[in-house]
Design a protein around this motif. Structure first.
Motif, PDB file in Angstrom:
ATOM      1  N   ALA A  21       0.860  -1.180   0.000  1.00 16.43           N
ATOM      2  CA  ALA A  21       0.000   0.000   0.000  1.00 16.43           C
ATOM      3  C   ALA A  21       0.896   1.230   0.000  1.00 16.43           C
ATOM      4  CB  ALA A  21      -0.881  -0.002   1.242  1.00 16.43           C
ATOM      5  N   SER A  71      -6.408   6.394  -5.177  1.00 18.43           N
ATOM      6  CA  SER A  71      -6.170   5.272  -6.092  1.00 18.43           C
ATOM      7  C   SER A  71      -7.288   5.256  -7.130  1.00 18.43           C
ATOM      8  CB  SER A  71      -6.122   3.946  -5.316  1.00 18.43           C
ATOM      9  OG  SER A  71      -7.351   3.719  -4.651  1.00 18.43           O
ATOM     10  N   ASP A  88      -9.661   2.519  -9.833  1.00 15.10           N
ATOM     11  CA  ASP A  88      -9.984   1.126 -10.122  1.00 15.10           C
ATOM     12  C   ASP A  88      -9.791   0.827 -11.604  1.00 15.10           C
ATOM     13  OD1 ASP A  88     -12.314   1.958 -11.504  1.00 15.10           O
ATOM     14  OD2 ASP A  88     -13.576   1.691  -9.750  1.00 15.10           O
ATOM     15  N   VAL A 134      -2.249   9.029 -10.196  1.00 18.81           N
ATOM     16  CA  VAL A 134      -2.605   7.617 -10.288  1.00 18.81           C
ATOM     17  C   VAL A 134      -2.586   7.184 -11.745  1.00 18.81           C
ATOM     18  CG1 VAL A 134      -3.975   7.555  -8.162  1.00 18.81           C
ATOM     19  CG2 VAL A 134      -5.082   8.141 -10.299  1.00 18.81           C
TER      20      VAL A 134
END
Length: 176
Positions: A32, A43, A45, A154
């Motif tokens: 992490a 973050s 997906d 990200v």
């Protein structure tokens, strides 16, 4: 003839040969990310695509020890593979991309306790509307959780086509 055929079917077959199979290395879990001084980590997906309509989620997790307040929409800057900031119209809610009720909720103040998370959805269509304009591929997002805080970058895969438009929802608390 019939007897000869039947006898041939009962012949012994050679024993199977064992073929050594090398062990499959286990994937090392990704650590992490360290908790930055602001106390939150961002973050993204994998996203979801259906019939040209694309959606990806951006998650904000309070990794700190103090409550973290969010209200409104995340600030976004889209970048290509070379890290160049791209000119893209970013609308609130579904941003005129498509009518999606789950992305149209109004902003509400949230207080995220340690370990709690919020999410925002990003929506776009992979359309090429002008053959003379190169399609855009976004490979990273700079996400500003709340105004006047540092952006966190990200990795993403946003195949924007050449519409130059995305929508982003307001932050919403994730259950559990």
């Amino acid at each position: 003839m019939l007897g000869a055929s039947a006898a041939g079917c009962g012949a012994e077959r050679p024993a199977p040969v064992a073929v050594p199979v090398p062990p499959v290395p286990l994937k090392t879990p990704t650590a992490a990310p360290a908790c930055p001084p602001e106390g939150v980590v961002v973050s993204a997906d994998e996203g979801d695509a259906a019939m040209g309509l694309r959606v990806i989620g951006v998650r904000l997790r309070n990794c700190g020890t103090e409550p973290y307040r969010v209200n409104g929409y995340p600030g976004l800057r889209l970048r290509d593979a070379e890290g160049t900031a791209l000119k893209v119209d970013i609308g609130h809610g579904s941003g005129g991309v498509s009518r999606v009720e789950s992305l149209g909720h109004p902003p509400r103040p949230l207080v995220l306790g340690p370990g709690e998370s919020a999410t925002a959805g990003i929506i776009w269509r992979n359309l090429v509307t002008d053959a003379t304009v190169t399609a855009t591929l976004v490979t990273s997002l700079d996400v500003v959780p709340v105004p006047d805080t540092p952006a966190q970058t990200v990795a993403v895969h946003i195949d924007l086509g050449n519409t130059g438009r995305i929508g982003v929802s307001a932050w919403r608390r994730l259950p559990g």
